[in-house]
Design an enzyme around this catalytic site. Structure first.
Site, PDB file in Angstrom:
ATOM      1  N   ASP A   1       0.847  -1.184   0.088  1.00 28.42           N
ATOM      2  CA  ASP A   1      -0.028  -0.176   0.079  1.00 28.42           C
ATOM      3  C   ASP A   1       0.597   1.338   0.147  1.00 28.42           C
ATOM      4  OD1 ASP A   1      -2.104  -2.019   0.167  1.00 28.42           O
ATOM      5  OD2 ASP A   1      -2.470  -1.296   2.167  1.00 28.42           O
TER       6      ASP A   1
ATOM      7  N   LYS B   1      -6.953  -4.741  -2.868  1.00 30.68           N
ATOM      8  CA  LYS B   1      -7.719  -5.257  -1.484  1.00 30.68           C
ATOM      9  C   LYS B   1      -8.351  -4.098  -1.174  1.00 30.68           C
ATOM     10  CE  LYS B   1      -3.740  -4.263   1.732  1.00 30.68           C
ATOM     11  NZ  LYS B   1      -4.316  -3.459   2.404  1.00 30.68           N
TER      12      LYS B   1
ATOM     13  N   CYS C   1      -1.986  -1.641   8.011  1.00 32.70           N
ATOM     14  CA  CYS C   1      -2.059  -2.664   6.757  1.00 32.70           C
ATOM     15  C   CYS C   1      -0.686  -3.754   6.990  1.00 32.70           C
ATOM     16  CB  CYS C   1      -2.254  -1.914   5.705  1.00 32.70           C
ATOM     17  SG  CYS C   1      -3.683  -1.315   5.419  1.00 32.70           S
TER      18      CYS C   1
END
Length: 179
Positions: free
Chosen positions: A13, A75, A108
């Site tokens: 990310d 995701k 995350c």
């Protein structure tokens, strides 16, 4: 000890404006660039994922360019365990030593590391390759991952561990990335 034939990199990310709001954002991008280039030199697979790119934007352009030709996974869940195609790709690679890096360390990256550890992988968190919007959250994320069994490493430590010897043909190229 990390070994090329057993290792893979998981990049989580590093996207859009969020990447720019991290502690030491420019340094983070530089270190991740060196890590990605090193993995490519050493022919270590890279798995990279984006969290809701429609909202957070794409992976940082400098990293995106380096991550080709590896596929990007998307995701909605915070951890990568919610992406069956990615978890299958990691399993199919046969790699069990996973280096993890990205943002944010306490959300995350932490949840992904926890899921990878639960799935039986050896997880090493690239401590200088993760960040959060505050240093305190970064430190809490690192501590929690370590308490779960993840090991800590750094970009330079991981790359030299994978090279293993100065007579390795890749040594000088790796040295050039970290100097």
């Amino acid at each position: 000890m990390l070994a090329r034939e057993h290792s893979a990199l998981v990049l989580v990310d590093v996207q859009g404006k969020l990447a720019q709001s991290m502690v030491d954002s420019a340094g983070l991008i530089a270190r991740l660039s060196a890590l990605i280039e090193g993995m490519k030199i050493l022919q270590v697979p890279i798995f990279w994922v984006e969290q809701y790119p429609q909202g957070l934007g794409p992976t940082h352009p400098q990293l995106h360019a380096l991550l080709q030709p590896f596929p990007c996974y998307q995701k909605m869940s915070f951890g990568i365990g919610g992406v069956p195609e990615l978890m299958s790709a990691i399993a199919d690679s046969g790699r069990h030593q996973l280096l993890i890096c990205g943002i944010e360390a306490h959300v995350c990256v932490y949840q992904s590391a926890r899921q990878l550890l639960s799935a039986g992988y050896d997880v090493e968190v690239v401590a200088d390759g993760v960040s959060s919007r505050t240093e305190q959250n970064r430190q809490i994320g690192l501590a929690k991952m370590q308490s779960l069994g993840a090991k800590l490493t750094s970009v330079e430590m991981a790359l030299f561990e994978l090279v293993a010897s100065c007579d390795d043909p890749a040594f000088k190229r790796i040295l050039g990335l970290v100097k």
